[in-house]
Design a protein around this motif. Sequence first.
Motif, PDB file in Angstrom:
ATOM      1  N   LYS A  18      11.948  49.417  53.988  1.00 24.60           N
ATOM      2  CA  LYS A  18      13.349  49.015  53.829  1.00 24.60           C
ATOM      3  C   LYS A  18      13.458  47.840  52.851  1.00 24.60           C
ATOM      4  CE  LYS A  18      17.258  47.252  56.448  1.00 24.60           C
ATOM      5  NZ  LYS A  18      17.693  46.693  57.726  1.00 24.60           N
ATOM      6  N   VAL A  19      12.595  46.850  53.013  1.00 23.07           N
ATOM      7  CA  VAL A  19      12.594  45.683  52.126  1.00 23.07           C
ATOM      8  C   VAL A  19      12.288  46.119  50.694  1.00 23.07           C
ATOM      9  CG1 VAL A  19      11.362  43.537  51.580  1.00 23.07           C
ATOM     10  CG2 VAL A  19      12.038  44.026  53.932  1.00 23.07           C
ATOM     11  N   LEU A  20      11.351  47.045  50.526  1.00 22.37           N
ATOM     12  CA  LEU A  20      11.004  47.548  49.201  1.00 22.37           C
ATOM     13  C   LEU A  20      12.197  48.246  48.548  1.00 22.37           C
ATOM     14  CD1 LEU A  20       8.705  47.935  47.133  1.00 22.37           C
ATOM     15  CD2 LEU A  20       8.204  50.090  48.264  1.00 22.37           C
ATOM     16  N   LYS A  21      12.911  49.050  49.326  1.00 26.38           N
ATOM     17  CA  LYS A  21      14.087  49.740  48.796  1.00 26.38           C
ATOM     18  C   LYS A  21      15.157  48.738  48.376  1.00 26.38           C
ATOM     19  CE  LYS A  21      17.556  53.170  49.953  1.00 26.38           C
ATOM     20  NZ  LYS A  21      18.138  54.024  50.965  1.00 26.38           N
ATOM     21  N   GLU A  22      15.391  47.715  49.189  1.00 23.78           N
ATOM     22  CA  GLU A  22      16.371  46.682  48.853  1.00 23.78           C
ATOM     23  C   GLU A  22      15.966  45.922  47.593  1.00 23.78           C
ATOM     24  OE1 GLU A  22      16.587  44.350  52.413  1.00 23.78           O
ATOM     25  OE2 GLU A  22      17.779  45.866  53.472  1.00 23.78           O
ATOM     26  N   LEU A  23      14.668  45.629  47.466  1.00 17.40           N
ATOM     27  CA  LEU A  23      14.164  44.936  46.286  1.00 17.40           C
ATOM     28  C   LEU A  23      14.380  45.781  45.037  1.00 17.40           C
ATOM     29  CD1 LEU A  23      12.562  42.419  45.271  1.00 17.40           C
ATOM     30  CD2 LEU A  23      10.514  43.812  45.531  1.00 17.40           C
ATOM     31  N   ASP A  24      14.084  47.085  45.111  1.00 14.95           N
ATOM     32  CA  ASP A  24      14.296  47.975  43.975  1.00 14.95           C
ATOM     33  C   ASP A  24      15.776  48.052  43.593  1.00 14.95           C
ATOM     34  OD1 ASP A  24      11.610  48.497  43.769  1.00 14.95           O
ATOM     35  OD2 ASP A  24      11.696  50.403  44.840  1.00 14.95           O
ATOM     36  N   LYS A  29      20.132  46.718  39.925  1.00 12.60           N
ATOM     37  CA  LYS A  29      21.461  46.135  39.736  1.00 12.60           C
ATOM     38  C   LYS A  29      21.416  45.011  38.702  1.00 12.60           C
ATOM     39  CE  LYS A  29      25.284  44.041  42.237  1.00 12.60           C
ATOM     40  NZ  LYS A  29      25.748  43.528  43.539  1.00 12.60           N
ATOM     41  N   ALA A  30      20.384  44.210  38.760  1.00 12.65           N
ATOM     42  CA  ALA A  30      20.270  43.065  37.854  1.00 12.65           C
ATOM     43  C   ALA A  30      19.965  43.484  36.418  1.00 12.65           C
ATOM     44  CB  ALA A  30      19.191  42.109  38.344  1.00 12.65           C
ATOM     45  N   TYR A  31      19.223  44.553  36.236  1.00 14.00           N
ATOM     46  CA  TYR A  31      18.781  44.947  34.898  1.00 14.00           C
ATOM     47  C   TYR A  31      19.380  46.246  34.399  1.00 14.00           C
ATOM     48  CZ  TYR A  31      15.468  41.177  35.152  1.00 14.00           C
ATOM     49  OH  TYR A  31      14.899  39.942  35.246  1.00 14.00           O
ATOM     50  N   PRO A  33      21.468  48.777  32.338  1.00 18.16           N
ATOM     51  CA  PRO A  33      22.042  48.684  30.992  1.00 18.16           C
ATOM     52  C   PRO A  33      23.577  48.645  31.027  1.00 18.16           C
ATOM     53  CG  PRO A  33      20.396  50.416  31.100  1.00 18.16           C
ATOM     54  CD  PRO A  33      20.629  49.947  32.494  1.00 18.16           C
ATOM     55  N   LYS A  34      24.162  47.988  30.040  1.00 19.14           N
ATOM     56  CA  LYS A  34      25.614  47.855  29.966  1.00 19.14           C
ATOM     57  C   LYS A  34      26.307  49.206  29.856  1.00 19.14           C
ATOM     58  CE  LYS A  34      25.543  43.383  27.702  1.00 19.14           C
ATOM     59  NZ  LYS A  34      25.904  42.617  26.515  1.00 19.14           N
ATOM     60  N   GLU A  35      25.629  50.193  29.267  1.00 12.32           N
ATOM     61  CA  GLU A  35      26.233  51.502  29.039  1.00 12.32           C
ATOM     62  C   GLU A  35      26.480  52.266  30.330  1.00 12.32           C
ATOM     63  OE1 GLU A  35      23.139  50.742  27.427  1.00 12.32           O
ATOM     64  OE2 GLU A  35      24.304  49.798  25.846  1.00 12.32           O
ATOM     65  N   TRP A  36      25.809  51.911  31.402  1.00 11.05           N
ATOM     66  CA  TRP A  36      25.988  52.622  32.665  1.00 11.05           C
ATOM     67  C   TRP A  36      27.300  52.170  33.281  1.00 11.05           C
ATOM     68  CZ3 TRP A  36      20.790  53.210  35.674  1.00 11.05           C
ATOM     69  CH2 TRP A  36      19.871  53.824  34.846  1.00 11.05           C
ATOM     70  N   PRO A  37      28.250  53.098  33.446  1.00 10.70           N
ATOM     71  CA  PRO A  37      29.583  52.689  33.893  1.00 10.70           C
ATOM     72  C   PRO A  37      29.635  52.136  35.321  1.00 10.70           C
ATOM     73  CG  PRO A  37      29.423  55.076  33.803  1.00 10.70           C
ATOM     74  CD  PRO A  37      28.145  54.522  33.251  1.00 10.70           C
ATOM     75  N   GLU A  38      28.928  52.737  36.253  1.00 12.29           N
ATOM     76  CA  GLU A  38      28.989  52.242  37.620  1.00 12.29           C
ATOM     77  C   GLU A  38      27.932  51.169  37.796  1.00 12.29           C
ATOM     78  OE1 GLU A  38      25.766  55.171  37.670  1.00 12.29           O
ATOM     79  OE2 GLU A  38      27.775  55.355  36.917  1.00 12.29           O
ATOM     80  N   GLY A  39      28.330  50.022  38.269  1.00 12.55           N
ATOM     81  CA  GLY A  39      27.409  48.918  38.458  1.00 12.55           C
ATOM     82  C   GLY A  39      27.616  47.848  37.418  1.00 12.55           C
ATOM     83  N   SER A  41      26.032  44.935  34.623  1.00 12.86           N
ATOM     84  CA  SER A  41      24.927  44.679  33.718  1.00 12.86           C
ATOM     85  C   SER A  41      24.312  43.338  34.089  1.00 12.86           C
ATOM     86  CB  SER A  41      25.428  44.632  32.272  1.00 12.86           C
ATOM     87  OG  SER A  41      26.198  43.461  32.081  1.00 12.86           O
ATOM     88  N   TYR A  42      23.247  42.994  33.444  1.00 18.28           N
ATOM     89  CA  TYR A  42      22.607  41.714  33.714  1.00 18.28           C
ATOM     90  C   TYR A  42      23.573  40.579  33.421  1.00 18.28           C
ATOM     91  CZ  TYR A  42      19.703  37.633  33.168  1.00 18.28           C
ATOM     92  OH  TYR A  42      19.186  36.372  33.280  1.00 18.28           O
ATOM     93  N   ASN A  43      24.357  40.705  32.352  1.00 20.66           N
ATOM     94  CA  ASN A  43      25.297  39.646  31.978  1.00 20.66           C
ATOM     95  C   ASN A  43      26.369  39.441  33.048  1.00 20.66           C
ATOM     96  OD1 ASN A  43      23.960  39.233  29.574  1.00 20.66           O
ATOM     97  ND2 ASN A  43      25.156  40.790  28.517  1.00 20.66           N
ATOM     98  N   ASP A  44      26.750  40.484  33.744  1.00 19.14           N
ATOM     99  CA  ASP A  44      27.766  40.379  34.790  1.00 19.14           C
ATOM    100  C   ASP A  44      27.173  39.975  36.124  1.00 19.14           C
ATOM    101  OD1 ASP A  44      29.331  43.353  33.508  1.00 19.14           O
ATOM    102  OD2 ASP A  44      29.672  41.261  32.962  1.00 19.14           O
TER     103      ASP A  44
END
Length: 145
Positions: A18-24, A29-31, A33-39, A41-44
């Motif tokens: 569970k911890v591994l899944k949350e870490l992934d 989420k943090a990395y 790409p900006k092009e992915w509409p849902e979620g 980007s790192y800047n946000d």
Amino acid sequence: MIDIVAEEIRKRIDNNLKVLKELDEKYLKAYKPKEWPEGTSYNDYDSIHGGKKEPRIEDYYKERQKILALIELDEQLIVSIGLQADDGYVNLLENNQQKVKYYRFIKGYTQTKTAELLNLSERHVQRIEKEIKMSSLLSCSLDFR
């Protein structure tokens, strides 16, 4: 008694998965790409300047490797719970790499003691440990492709 210990180890494995899944998920989420509409980007990800520590890939990798090692060792513990003698369990292992993993990471023996038990040179044990590290690095890099 053995069943209680095995159940606790299984719970630890489930918790670590569970911890591994949350870490992934946190990493993605943090990395993302900006092009992915849902979620985001790192800047946000961190809208308040200096409000959060910048996520680093090295920290993520180290944490992920630690969790994977805990899971692997717990799985090996479950297998070895019924076996009382080290020799009985070690004889079931197929190769020196698995035997070195058992003695070094599960039993916590030194390289010298491990080499003595396996009738290998200490340098050979060091090389096997290097192979183990390299194979775990390779498997982790393949997980993200």
